[in-house]
Enzyme design. Sequence first.
Site, PDB file in Angstrom:
ATOM      1  CG  HIS A 299     -37.429  89.614  -3.402  1.00 49.91           C
ATOM      2  ND1 HIS A 299     -37.148  88.309  -3.039  1.00 49.91           N
ATOM      3  CD2 HIS A 299     -36.257  90.130  -3.845  1.00 49.91           C
ATOM      4  CE1 HIS A 299     -35.867  88.051  -3.251  1.00 49.91           C
ATOM      5  NE2 HIS A 299     -35.293  89.133  -3.735  1.00 49.91           N
TER       6      HIS A 299
ATOM      7  CG  HIS B  46     -31.940  96.199  -1.691  1.00 47.01           C
ATOM      8  ND1 HIS B  46     -31.811  95.142  -0.823  1.00 47.01           N
ATOM      9  CD2 HIS B  46     -32.121  95.649  -2.910  1.00 47.01           C
ATOM     10  CE1 HIS B  46     -31.893  94.009  -1.497  1.00 47.01           C
ATOM     11  NE2 HIS B  46     -32.085  94.283  -2.761  1.00 47.01           N
TER      12      HIS B  46
HETATM   13  O1  G3P Z   1     -31.207  94.542  -7.943  1.00 41.42           O
HETATM   14  C1  G3P Z   1     -30.272  94.187  -6.990  1.00 41.42           C
HETATM   15  C2  G3P Z   1     -30.822  93.222  -5.974  1.00 41.42           C
HETATM   16  O2  G3P Z   1     -32.110  93.623  -5.638  1.00 41.42           O
HETATM   17  C3  G3P Z   1     -30.846  91.809  -6.493  1.00 41.42           C
HETATM   18  O3  G3P Z   1     -31.166  90.890  -5.500  1.00 41.42           O
HETATM   19  O4  G3P Z   1     -32.705  89.345  -4.395  1.00 41.42           O
HETATM   20  O5  G3P Z   1     -32.492  91.648  -3.544  1.00 41.42           O
HETATM   21  O6  G3P Z   1     -33.659  91.204  -5.696  1.00 41.42           O
HETATM   22  P1  G3P Z   1     -32.575  90.771  -4.757  1.00 41.42           P
HETATM   23 MG    MG Z   2     -34.101  93.246  -6.352  1.00 38.91          MG
END
Ligand code: G3P
Ligand code: MG
Length: 264
Positions: free
Chosen positions: A68, A26
């Site tokens: 992000h 992630h």
């Molecule tokens: O793509 C999955 C996840 O990244 C979505 O949430 O806020 O971490 O971008 P976020």
């Molecule tokens: Mg994401």
Amino acid sequence: MRPEPPFHQQSFRPPSSWPYPRWWAHRGAGRLAPENTLAAFRLGARHGFKAFECDVKISADGVAFLFHDTELERTTSGLGVAEEHTWAQLSQLDAGGWHSPEHVGEPIPTLSDIARFCFETGSDLNIEIKPTPGHDAHTGASVALETARLWAQHTRMPLLSSFSTSALEAARGTAPHLPRALLLDELVPGWLEQSLELGCSAVVIDHPLLDTTVIAQLHAVGLFVMSYTVNDVDVAEQLMRWGVEGLITDVMDRAAWPAGPQLR
Ligand code: G3P
Ligand code: MG
């Protein structure tokens, strides 16, 4: 009744049907390094990851870059709305100092930087299109165009995902050959139909929303299932037992997973 084999020995679909690895790092390397930077990707790779999720926006002058939040404050030395800045401005910011002293000076990467990393390491990429509210179609189209250009000589395409249906629609209009996934943080009425109308290959769902019924609904119409952000071994085991194809995690250290996840 025979006991089930450990989760890492189970298989639910022929491996050839899901084209990507099961485990996705992630934002590059979870929380171990500054999110959405090359330092994070390199760290994720050192932990054995071959697939990465990241968030992508478009600068005021059209450059696709990893980021992000809507605003710069939390993860950089800058101020204000990220997409309102030119690349010349964004490229000067420190995107690592907020995380730890060892990462002071780490820059924001462009999508082109990350494409090069993926080609050099043979990694797969899940590009989450993250528009500033109101910029959905522009961001979706621009990210898809740049992705198509960067991967033009390659056969394995990145997976484009977004919470924004307008961004995915625009991405489809610009580069219909790139696989798409609808991101869901709630199961709004019509979510399955919407995924199909967008021509998605997969959905990416917040893991507490998943159960065997939802997964069966998705598999029945030929959609793969990815889940985020899976940081608990019991949750991971259950999702794998249920046949979820892709797991996005912040947990980089394999020792933290008692049964040892299959990273490929
Ligand atoms: O793509 C999955 C996840 O990244 C979505 O949430 O806020 O971490 O971008 P976020
Ligand atoms: Mg994401």
